[in-house]
Design a protein around this motif. Structure first.
Motif, PDB file in Angstrom:
ATOM      1  N   THR A   1       0.833  -1.208   0.000  1.00 42.68           N
ATOM      2  CA  THR A   1       0.000   0.000   0.000  1.00 42.68           C
ATOM      3  C   THR A   1       0.868   1.258   0.000  1.00 42.68           C
ATOM      4  OG1 THR A   1      -1.731  -1.178   1.223  1.00 42.68           O
ATOM      5  CG2 THR A   1      -1.816   1.228   1.245  1.00 42.68           C
TER       6      THR A   1
ATOM      7  N   THR B   1      -1.577   5.363   3.948  1.00 42.01           N
ATOM      8  CA  THR B   1      -1.255   3.967   4.281  1.00 42.01           C
ATOM      9  C   THR B   1      -1.728   3.622   5.688  1.00 42.01           C
ATOM     10  OG1 THR B   1       0.678   3.980   2.818  1.00 42.01           O
ATOM     11  CG2 THR B   1       0.587   2.272   4.515  1.00 42.01           C
TER      12      THR B   1
ATOM     13  N   LEU C   1      -5.551   3.380   5.829  1.00 49.80           N
ATOM     14  CA  LEU C   1      -6.090   2.126   5.283  1.00 49.80           C
ATOM     15  C   LEU C   1      -5.859   0.967   6.240  1.00 49.80           C
ATOM     16  CD1 LEU C   1      -5.996   0.821   1.693  1.00 49.80           C
ATOM     17  CD2 LEU C   1      -5.008  -0.619   3.471  1.00 49.80           C
TER      18      LEU C   1
ATOM     19  N   PHE D   1      -5.848  -3.942   0.348  1.00 49.59           N
ATOM     20  CA  PHE D   1      -4.682  -3.710  -0.513  1.00 49.59           C
ATOM     21  C   PHE D   1      -4.907  -4.281  -1.912  1.00 49.59           C
ATOM     22  CE2 PHE D   1      -0.869  -6.077  -2.012  1.00 49.59           C
ATOM     23  CZ  PHE D   1      -0.190  -5.016  -2.571  1.00 49.59           C
TER      24      PHE D   1
ATOM     25  N   LEU E   1      -7.057  -2.188  -3.908  1.00 52.12           N
ATOM     26  CA  LEU E   1      -6.340  -0.988  -4.333  1.00 52.12           C
ATOM     27  C   LEU E   1      -5.488  -1.249  -5.573  1.00 52.12           C
ATOM     28  CD1 LEU E   1      -5.803   1.981  -3.400  1.00 52.12           C
ATOM     29  CD2 LEU E   1      -3.795   1.103  -2.183  1.00 52.12           C
TER      30      LEU E   1
END
Length: 445
Positions: free
Chosen positions: A36, A56, A59, A310, A313
């Motif tokens: 990430t 980061t 998240l 992640f 993402l």
């Protein structure tokens, strides 16, 4: 492409770390956090680490916080506690003793009783490995002392222990439901028929085994009276009551799974103290072991949740869906590929690790094919169940090997497992070919 590449490298990194014996929770969370950070740092095409720290950490912490505060997740410690309390109150073992008495005169009766005892234990605890460990200490030594074939005495318990994955309540179903956002009540009910078919298949294996080789299971020479049978059946009523509360309460709409778990824990404590089988010391030990086991599961779940965020993402899941769709794979080919992946991973990883590692990629893929996620959940759990007894690293087999020690070599246990593994493959094929076996009970709600 950068996100996809990072995602694929992340999967390879997790597998490498697991091969190096890094705990799966730390492998998932660590790789996801680093990945990430790299994605956010490279968003502008220039490596800018100062701009990646805040998103980061946001998240990582938000996803783990949301998961741990999930209401559905609270049923895991409740069901884990139920298993420990019911065992110490001798509720779970009464099913085995009842089956042992009723099947005493049947060839291979003790092995059949062991499988039925595992099924009953699983219907309360929801843990396959715990079932194999507990029932293995009771059943395998007894069969070995009676002169049973060493392969039958150990393989029957190792295979029977896997029933905890399908027969509700199941910790694996809970985790699957949380990560796929499907109804845990429906998942519990969907596992009943496949679980019973697996149980009957194992009993059939024992029957055929002893029929072809009578020396594998010496006959019972004594005599069991009708009064002894009725007494043994009566003593198993607490286990039946707990199972009825879980399945009947959920099916009838009286309880959610979490409420059913809470009611069963309270009932198990009351029954244990009323029958003078449970002490305050035993209750404390149950709570202590519940905390340890739950902490381990929660850490894995939190790491997996971060990893799922992640993967979303990176966009790698969408790329895989696009690739498979363009390849125009048939439904059968896709199912066979998924089965091969799970069986391969099942030889080396634990069930929870396999599930949280694969679901981020497979769920979008099977949804694109229009699969029912309840039915697919049963397929996944059955594959994980098979992995528990698949060589070279079947966790249930190693548990039984640890119980019997040097008396039965590991290769002997695996040689006996192959017969039960054949039935498991047949049941898996039936579940895949006839989704109604999984969806009949949930669809009747």
């Amino acid at each position: 492409m950068d996100g996809t590449l990072i995602g694929l490298v992340a999967f390879a990194s997790v597998l490498l770390l697991l091969g190096l014996r890094v705990p799966i929770a730390f492998a998932l969370a660590g790789v996801a956090t680093i990945g990430t950070f790299l994605i956010f740092a490279m968003r502008t095409g220039v490596f800018m680490p100062d701009r990646a720290i805040r998103p980061t950490t946001s998240l990582v912490f938000s996803n783990s916080f949301d998961l741990i505060h999930s209401y559905d997740l609270s049923m895991i410690p409740l069901f884990v506690a139920l298993g420990h309390i019911a065992y110490r109150a001798e509720i779970t073992t009464k099913i085995y003793h009842a089956a042992r008495v009723w099947l005493a005169s049947v060839p291979g009766g003790v092995a059949m009783a062991s499988v039925m005892g595992c099924g009953g234990f699983s219907a309360i605890t929801g843990s396959s490995i715990a079932c194999a460990s507990t029932m293995g200490r009771i059943c395998s030594p007894e069969m070995l002392s009676m002169g049973y074939d060493k392969r039958l005495a150990t393989a029957s318990v190792a295979a029977g222990g896997t029933l905890g994955s399908l027969i509700p309540p199941s910790v694996l179903f809970i985790i699957y439901g949380i990560f796929t956002e499907t109804s845990i009540s429906s998942l519990f009910l969907a596992g009943i028929i496949p679980g019973l078919i697996s149980l009957l298949g194992f009993l059939l294996v024992i029957f055929v085994w002893v029929w072809r080789d009578p020396s594998a299971a010496p006959r019972f020479e004594g005599q069991i009276t009708r009064a002894e049978r009725m007494q043994a059946a009566w003593e198993a009523w607490p286990a039946v009551l707990l199972f009825v509360i879980i399945v009947g309460g959920i099916y009838g709409g009286f309880f959610t799974p979490t409420e059913a778990a809470a009611v069963c824990v309270s009932a198990a404590v009351i029954i244990g103290f009323a029958q003078r089988k449970l002490t305050f010391r035993a209750l404390w030990e149950s709570v202590r072991e519940t905390c340890l086991q739950t902490t381990s599961i929660f850490l894995i779940a939190a790491g997996a949740k971060i990893f799922v965020a992640f993967i979303a993402l990176t966009g790698v899941a969408n790329d895989i869906v696009g690739f498979v769709t363009s390849a125009d794979l048939s439904v059968l080919a896709l199912l066979l590929a998924i089965a091969a992946i799970y069986l391969l991973l099942g030889m080396f990883l634990d069930p929870i690790g396999i599930m949280v590692l694969t679901l981020p990629l497979l769920v979008p893929l099977v949804e694109s094919y229009g699969f029912n996620l309840i039915w697919f959940g049963v397929v996944v759990i059955k594959l994980l169940e098979i992995g528990l007894i698949t060589p070279p690293v079947g966790l249930n087999v190693f548990v039984i090997a640890g119980v019997v020690g040097k008396e039965v070599p590991l290769d002997r246990i695996f040689s006996g497992i192959l017969r039960f593994l054949t039935v498991d493959i047949i049941v898996l094929a039936l579940i895949m070919a006839f989704p109604i076996l999984s969806l009949l009970i949930p669809s009747s709600l």
